[in-house]
Each structure stands twice: as structure tokens, then as C-alpha cells.
Write a protein that holds these residues in place. Structure first.
Motif, PDB file in Angstrom:
ATOM      1  N   SER A  32       0.850  -1.186   0.000  1.00  4.95           N
ATOM      2  CA  SER A  32       0.000   0.000   0.000  1.00  4.95           C
ATOM      3  C   SER A  32       0.884   1.234   0.000  1.00  4.95           C
ATOM      4  O   SER A  32       1.990   1.218   0.533  1.00  4.95           O
ATOM      5  CB  SER A  32      -0.948   0.014   1.198  1.00  4.95           C
ATOM      6  OG  SER A  32      -0.291   0.477   2.351  1.00  4.95           O
ATOM      7  N   ASN A  80       0.960   5.504   0.691  1.00  2.00           N
ATOM      8  CA  ASN A  80       0.346   6.708   1.240  1.00  2.00           C
ATOM      9  C   ASN A  80      -0.901   6.387   2.072  1.00  2.00           C
ATOM     10  O   ASN A  80      -1.987   6.895   1.795  1.00  2.00           O
ATOM     11  CB  ASN A  80       0.042   7.689   0.109  1.00  2.00           C
ATOM     12  CG  ASN A  80       0.080   9.115   0.577  1.00  2.00           C
ATOM     13  OD1 ASN A  80       0.687   9.428   1.597  1.00  2.00           O
ATOM     14  ND2 ASN A  80      -0.555   9.988  -0.180  1.00  2.00           N
ATOM     15  N   ASN A  81      -0.729   5.534   3.086  1.00  2.00           N
ATOM     16  CA  ASN A  81      -1.836   5.138   3.974  1.00  2.00           C
ATOM     17  C   ASN A  81      -3.026   4.568   3.217  1.00  2.00           C
ATOM     18  O   ASN A  81      -4.164   5.017   3.373  1.00  2.00           O
ATOM     19  CB  ASN A  81      -2.267   6.297   4.872  1.00  2.00           C
ATOM     20  CG  ASN A  81      -1.248   6.598   5.936  1.00  2.00           C
ATOM     21  OD1 ASN A  81      -0.609   5.689   6.453  1.00  2.00           O
ATOM     22  ND2 ASN A  81      -1.076   7.866   6.254  1.00  2.00           N
ATOM     23  N   GLU A 113      -3.837   4.806   0.110  1.00  2.00           N
ATOM     24  CA  GLU A 113      -4.372   5.591  -1.013  1.00  2.00           C
ATOM     25  C   GLU A 113      -4.438   4.717  -2.265  1.00  2.00           C
ATOM     26  O   GLU A 113      -5.373   4.800  -3.059  1.00  2.00           O
ATOM     27  CB  GLU A 113      -3.482   6.808  -1.265  1.00  2.00           C
ATOM     28  CG  GLU A 113      -3.885   7.654  -2.454  1.00  2.00           C
ATOM     29  CD  GLU A 113      -2.924   8.802  -2.686  1.00  2.00           C
ATOM     30  OE1 GLU A 113      -2.682   9.113  -3.868  1.00  2.00           O
ATOM     31  OE2 GLU A 113      -2.413   9.391  -1.710  1.00  2.00           O
ATOM     32  N   ARG A 147       4.033   0.318   2.326  1.00  2.00           N
ATOM     33  CA  ARG A 147       3.866  -0.629   3.420  1.00  2.00           C
ATOM     34  C   ARG A 147       3.616  -1.989   2.781  1.00  2.00           C
ATOM     35  O   ARG A 147       2.774  -2.118   1.894  1.00  2.00           O
ATOM     36  CB  ARG A 147       2.692  -0.251   4.320  1.00  2.00           C
ATOM     37  CG  ARG A 147       2.479  -1.255   5.464  1.00  2.00           C
ATOM     38  CD  ARG A 147       1.523  -0.746   6.498  1.00  2.00           C
ATOM     39  NE  ARG A 147       2.016   0.428   7.177  1.00  2.00           N
ATOM     40  CZ  ARG A 147       2.842   0.422   8.233  1.00  2.00           C
ATOM     41  NH1 ARG A 147       3.282  -0.724   8.717  1.00  2.00           N
ATOM     42  NH2 ARG A 147       3.210   1.542   8.793  1.00  2.00           N
ATOM     43  N   PRO A 183       6.662  -0.774   7.022  1.00  2.00           N
ATOM     44  CA  PRO A 183       6.898   0.306   6.069  1.00  2.00           C
ATOM     45  C   PRO A 183       8.240   0.047   5.393  1.00  2.00           C
ATOM     46  O   PRO A 183       9.172  -0.466   6.033  1.00  2.00           O
ATOM     47  CB  PRO A 183       6.930   1.563   6.934  1.00  2.00           C
ATOM     48  CG  PRO A 183       7.147   1.101   8.322  1.00  2.00           C
ATOM     49  CD  PRO A 183       6.745  -0.331   8.402  1.00  2.00           C
TER      50      PRO A 183
END
Length: 137
Positions: free
Chosen positions: A6, A8-9, A11, A91, A106
Motif C-alpha cells: 500500500s 500513502n496510507n 491511497e 507498506r 513500512p
């Protein structure tokens, strides 16, 4: 087993479509050896190093029944190239067949090599290393 990246958290999320035969997670420890006059070599226990992960597999360019994700192979290549050029950590989350978390880390992309095989699929090698968020106090 599932491997998900993933950015950007969450996104943007990419699920690796073909799980590699072998998966190695390296967890180094920064121990330090030194020579003494009377006791020979001693090993001092150091701090935990940065974990790393290497994946070698292929991104399908056509549908396979065993593929865990049905996107075109070039979408995966673009995902890794895009976020690497933005210099944003990803991540990686790896779960086993019972949905137990094996790794949630991360990471940065250290190396990404890809090519095209005779069938038109995209072979690749991806090396990632743990990214530690800096805490300012």
C-alpha cells in the motif's frame, strides 16, 4: 498467503498476483566483534538492523485462474515505478493462509528489475528494505 503493498496510507493498494515459490525475510542484528588482549574475540550484542524482503515472480499480462489479482501486469510495474519516483515509503503486509500477519512493515524500494518473458508476462525481482519513521521530540 497474500502479499499486499500500500502507498500513502492505503491511497493505492496492490496485491501481488502470483505468490513466489520462496519468500525470505531478512532480520539482521548489528552485533560487533572486537579483539581483546586476554580473551580473544568477543561479540557484543548490538541493535536490531533494518529488515529486508526480496520477491521474484511475474506479473501476468493475461488472465490466469491462479492469479490473486486480475489487473494487467503493467499496472503493477507502474505502481512501483510511480511511488518510487515520488520517494514515498510503501507498506508491505504479508499474511498466511489463515490470515495471520507474518509481516507488516513500512519500506522503501531498493531495487526493482523487470523484463518480458516469451509468453509476454512480466518477470520481476523486487527488493525492499524497512523504513523507520523519524520521531522528533
Amino acid at each position: 498467503m497474500d502479499i499486499v503493498f500500500s502507498a500513502n496510507n492505503f491511497e493505492e493498494v496492490m496485491r501481488i498476483p502470483v505468490i513466489p515459490q520462496e519468500l525470505n525475510i531478512e532480520e539482521p542484528w548489528n552485533n560487533e566483534e572486537f579483539e581483546t588482549i586476554g580473551q580473544g574475540t568477543l561479540n557484543l550484542i548490538g541493535l536490531k538492523g533494518l529488515r529486508s524482503l526480496s520477491i521474484e515472480s511475474f506479473f501476468p499480462t493475461r488472465e490466469y485462474i491462479f492469479a490473486r489479482d486480475k489487473r494487467n501486469g503493467w499496472d503493477y510495474v507502474e505502481f512501483f515505478r510511480k511511488w518510487r519516483s515520488k520517494r514515498v515509503p510503501l507498506r508491505v503486509i504479508i499474511t498466511d493462509n489463515q490470515d495471520r500477519e507474518i509481516l507488516n512493515m513500512p519500506c522503501t524500494i531498493d531495487n526493482f528489475v523487470y523484463g518480458i518473458d516469451r509468453t509476454g508476462d512480466i518477470t520481476y525481482s523486487l527488493a525492499v528494505k524497512e523504513f523507520v519513521f523519524v520521531k522528533v521530540t
